[in-house]
Design a protein around this motif. Structure first.
Motif, PDB file in Angstrom:
ATOM      1  N   PHE A 482       0.833  -1.206   0.000  1.00 53.74           N
ATOM      2  CA  PHE A 482       0.000   0.000   0.000  1.00 53.74           C
ATOM      3  C   PHE A 482       0.874   1.265   0.000  1.00 53.74           C
ATOM      4  N   GLY A 483       2.082   1.160   0.553  1.00 54.92           N
ATOM      5  CA  GLY A 483       3.022   2.278   0.494  1.00 54.92           C
ATOM      6  C   GLY A 483       3.470   2.562  -0.929  1.00 54.92           C
ATOM      7  N   VAL A 484       3.579   1.486  -1.755  1.00 53.38           N
ATOM      8  CA  VAL A 484       3.909   1.670  -3.165  1.00 53.38           C
ATOM      9  C   VAL A 484       2.810   2.463  -3.868  1.00 53.38           C
ATOM     10  N   PHE A 485       1.542   2.104  -3.549  1.00 52.08           N
ATOM     11  CA  PHE A 485       0.412   2.845  -4.140  1.00 52.08           C
ATOM     12  C   PHE A 485       0.486   4.323  -3.753  1.00 52.08           C
ATOM     13  N   ALA A 486       0.771   4.581  -2.469  1.00 52.53           N
ATOM     14  CA  ALA A 486       0.845   5.972  -1.997  1.00 52.53           C
ATOM     15  C   ALA A 486       1.991   6.720  -2.677  1.00 52.53           C
ATOM     16  N   ASN A 487       3.118   6.041  -2.918  1.00 53.30           N
ATOM     17  CA  ASN A 487       4.263   6.688  -3.554  1.00 53.30           C
ATOM     18  C   ASN A 487       3.979   7.056  -5.007  1.00 53.30           C
ATOM     19  N   PHE A 488       3.273   6.162  -5.726  1.00 54.26           N
ATOM     20  CA  PHE A 488       2.870   6.502  -7.089  1.00 54.26           C
ATOM     21  C   PHE A 488       1.958   7.737  -7.093  1.00 54.26           C
ATOM     22  N   VAL A 524       0.634  12.767   1.915  1.00 55.94           N
ATOM     23  CA  VAL A 524       0.524  11.381   2.405  1.00 55.94           C
ATOM     24  C   VAL A 524      -0.326  11.283   3.661  1.00 55.94           C
ATOM     25  N   ASP A 525      -0.705  12.411   4.250  1.00 52.43           N
ATOM     26  CA  ASP A 525      -1.553  12.367   5.437  1.00 52.43           C
ATOM     27  C   ASP A 525      -2.849  11.618   5.163  1.00 52.43           C
ATOM     28  N   ALA A 526      -3.440  11.907   4.002  1.00 50.42           N
ATOM     29  CA  ALA A 526      -4.700  11.246   3.664  1.00 50.42           C
ATOM     30  C   ALA A 526      -4.511   9.740   3.566  1.00 50.42           C
ATOM     31  N   ILE A 600      -6.736  10.148  -2.720  1.00 58.37           N
ATOM     32  CA  ILE A 600      -7.989   9.409  -2.525  1.00 58.37           C
ATOM     33  C   ILE A 600      -8.370   8.649  -3.792  1.00 58.37           C
ATOM     34  N   MET A 601      -8.561   9.363  -4.878  1.00 58.89           N
ATOM     35  CA  MET A 601      -9.012   8.710  -6.109  1.00 58.89           C
ATOM     36  C   MET A 601      -7.891   7.910  -6.770  1.00 58.89           C
ATOM     37  N   GLY A 602      -6.655   8.443  -6.749  1.00 64.01           N
ATOM     38  CA  GLY A 602      -5.542   7.768  -7.399  1.00 64.01           C
ATOM     39  C   GLY A 602      -5.175   6.461  -6.726  1.00 64.01           C
ATOM     40  N   THR A 603      -4.953   6.518  -5.406  1.00 67.63           N
ATOM     41  CA  THR A 603      -4.587   5.278  -4.700  1.00 67.63           C
ATOM     42  C   THR A 603      -5.731   4.279  -4.707  1.00 67.63           C
ATOM     43  N   ARG A 604      -6.959   4.786  -4.646  1.00 66.11           N
ATOM     44  CA  ARG A 604      -8.112   3.859  -4.685  1.00 66.11           C
ATOM     45  C   ARG A 604      -8.147   3.106  -6.014  1.00 66.11           C
ATOM     46  N   ALA A 605      -7.807   3.793  -7.114  1.00 67.95           N
ATOM     47  CA  ALA A 605      -7.787   3.131  -8.418  1.00 67.95           C
ATOM     48  C   ALA A 605      -6.724   2.045  -8.455  1.00 67.95           C
ATOM     49  N   LEU A 606      -5.519   2.318  -7.906  1.00 70.70           N
ATOM     50  CA  LEU A 606      -4.457   1.316  -7.889  1.00 70.70           C
ATOM     51  C   LEU A 606      -4.822   0.119  -7.005  1.00 70.70           C
ATOM     52  N   VAL A 607      -5.421   0.415  -5.840  1.00 73.47           N
ATOM     53  CA  VAL A 607      -5.845  -0.669  -4.947  1.00 73.47           C
ATOM     54  C   VAL A 607      -6.909  -1.533  -5.615  1.00 73.47           C
TER      55      VAL A 607
END
Length: 621
Positions: A482-488, A524-526, A600-607
């Protein structure tokens, strides 16, 4: 569960792709350049202009390349930024006053990006180098001049109405009227109420003297001060354009101060001489012999050696035409004497006034009065015994020309009596740019060298890199996949910030870089809130897919509230802050909006792409 419809994936991909395209121009470093344009819209650069520029640069041994001639200007790129100011001065001397030569940074953006409208961000003074001035407008003098003007108006009204026994005296901020009788005072009061609504009037009777105290109303004072500052703003912008500076900043600060920033300028002396100079002209008739002292003033000549009568001249107090009526002014040379002169073109009102004032006075002399305000320092001791240094603007008035009126003058005529071509060029420039409504003093002056600007850029980029690297490492270690998703998402956020600021034409400053660094941490707080919520739901026994959904849904309100309050503060900072604060507020506001989208939307799409609609036994979080 946890699967986006196709249109959402397409939307995210489209936004990020556009961000990449419109942020790309910022990786192409601009070339130092000089830009030549005509001093008026009708004057277009030609091949001969470009040839003159190249010849002069060759003579100076300054390396250049990529010269371009367009309908509006000539652009010549230089190999070294250190050569810019020298090249500007020398090329300006070679071309003469009909052209404006400015230092510039020529973009190196590929043509295909330019065709898409993609341009790099502009650099502020602290990053590009240049000079910064903070000037204070002498608004008390504006009010004093207004009171004196009203004094003259009231005296004319009193003479017109044949009121005897009335005395009018003007002070710095008020006017006092005394009358022999109460009836006389009431008549003057009626005139003032009708003709001078801007005054607040107060009766006062002392020892048989019937008096009126007149002061300017607060509303009128505010309007007069605003007019003076705004007029000075307009004039300064015109003068900056005449000096030749690419992307200058001239803006109001507070009630009576103006900030001027000139990127790329390193020698502040020439700019300072033109910016703060309050020079104006007045055209007056020479006083006739026997004229009353109250109707005339004596002035010295600028160059008494060339004048027939040594010791000055008496001019009427009445002004035919003011410098503000000058629509255009060009320095030239007299065809017969080869002496410098300034060709004047008046506006409609000025032409009418000049014609009216000269047609009935053929054979009389008309003087051209040059008025200049210069700063004079004085030191005094205050009530506490401290030595204070104050700067006063002192007017110096000199007659530069006194010539016989041969025929009625109109819209076009010339001014002679100037010492040198440089003085003629400067006077023409000041008249073209317009007169200052009030004198100004320099409160602050700073010069930032190009090497310091380059160092600021390097340090700013380094701070962003270090901050980004630490955040990426923390998210990768602590939240794993999930950290990889946040970094992207964080990388996409930086790209979008740069793209949005480039599209808006925003100027990047050192505080702006600080805003980007802060945004990196805040972005990254979110994700921290969301991922922590997912961990908590899994610990409480919720299925993995449900935990993912609950983590995003339940953390959204908290994230929205936190970012909304920060955005409100950023908007307030932009509304009431000065230049550096505005730069910080812009990047912070843009960063908040883009981080909401990516986090929110970006990481949710990757997840969803990785875990959506799958049987997930374990989440690496």
């Amino acid at each position: 569960m946890n699967k986006f419809p196709l249109w959402k994936y397409v939307l995210i991909l489209l936004v990020v792709s556009l961000g990449v395209v419109y942020s790309l121009p910022n990786i192409y470093a601009p070339d130092p350049a000089i830009q030549v344009s005509g001093s008026s819209a009708s004057l277009k650069p030609t091949d001969e202009t470009l040839a003159t520029v190249k010849t002069r640069l060759d003579e100076l041994g300054i390396a250049y390349f990529g010269e371009q001639l367009t309908e509006k200007n000539v652009l010549v790129r230089l190999k070294s930024q250190d050569d810019q100011m020298r090249a500007r001065r020398e090329v300006e001397n070679a071309l003469g006053e009909n052209y404006v030569v400015a230092v510039n940074l020529a973009p190196t953006t590929p043509e295909w990006l330019q065709n898409l409208g993609a341009t790099p961000m502009s650099l502020g003074l602290d990053l590009a180098g240049g000079v910064h001035f903070l000037l204070e407008v002498d608004t008390p003098k504006v009010l004093k001049d207004t009171i004196e003007s009203l004094e003259q108006q009231l005296k004319r009204e009193i003479r017109t109405n044949r009121l005897r026994g009335v005395t009018v005296r003007a002070g710095a901020d008020e006017m006092r009227v005394t009358a022999r009788t109460e009836e006389l005072r009431d008549e003057v009061l009626a005139i003032m109420r009708k003709e001078m609504p801007e005054l607040e009037l107060e009766r006062s009777d002392e020892e048989g003297v019937f008096a009126l105290k007149a002061t300017l109303s607060e509303q009128f004072i505010r309007e007069k001060e605003d007019y003076a500052v705004n007029q000075n703003l307009t004039t300064l912008r015109n003068r900056v354009n005449e000096i030749g500076v690419a992307e200058p900043l001239v803006q109001r600060q507070g009630r009576n101060r103006i900030v001027v920033q000139l990127p790329g300028i390193q020698d502040a002396s020439d700019a300072k001489k033109i910016l703060g100079k309050t020079a104006n002209l007045q055209f007056r008739l020479e006083a006739e012999k026997g004229a009353l002292i109250s109707q005339k003033e004596r002035f010295n000549f600028k160059d008494e050696r060339d004048q027939a009568h040594y010791g000055g001249a008496d001019l009427e107090r009445r002004v035919l035409v003011y410098g503000k009526n000058v629509m255009n002014a060009r320095a030239s040379f007299d065809a017969q004497t080869s002496k410098p002169q300034v060709s004047i073109t008046l506006d409609g009102d000025g032409a009418t006034q000049m014609n009216r004032g000269t047609r009935d006075n053929i054979g009389r002399r008309m003087g051209v009065l040059f008025i200049e305000y210069k700063p004079v320092s004085r030191t005094f001791t205050n009530a506490k015994g401290e030595e204070i240094t104050a700067v006063d603007m002192v007017a110096e008035s000199e007659v530069i020309s006194l010539a016989t009126i041969q025929a009625a003058l109109g819209k076009n005529f010339v001014i002679t009596g100037l010492d040198s071509p440089a003085e003629a060029s400067e006077l023409a420039l000041l008249l073209r740019a317009g007169a200052l409504a009030a004198p100004m003093t320099y409160v602050e002056e700073r010069t930032i060298g190009p090497s310091l600007g380059a160092e600021n850029i390097a340090l700013g980029v380094k701070s962003v890199q270090i901050g980004l690297a630490l955040v990426l490492l923390f998210m990768l270690i602590y939240y794993r996949v999930f950290g990889v998703f946040a970094n992207f998402a964080l990388a996409a956020n930086l790209v979008l910030i740069v793209a949005v600021m480039s599209m808006l034409g925003a100027t990047l400053t050192l505080p702006g870089i600080a805003g980007i660094v802060l945004t990196v941490g805040m972005a990254v707080d979110a994700n921290v809130l969301i991922f922590s919520r997912i961990r908590e739901e899994i610990k409480n026994g919720m299925p993995n897919q449900s935990a993912i959904k609950a983590g995003y849904d339940r953390a959204f309100v908290t994230i929205l509230d936190a970012n909304l309050t920060t955005l409100i503060v950023a908007v307030i900072l932009y509304a009431i802050g000065s230049g550096p604060i505005k730069g910080f507020a812009v990047t912070l506001s843009v960063g908040i909006l883009t981080s909401m989208f990516t986090a929110i939307m970006g990481t949710r799409a990757l997840v969803n792409l990785v875990y959506g609609n799958r049987s997930v036994k374990k989440l690496w979080i």
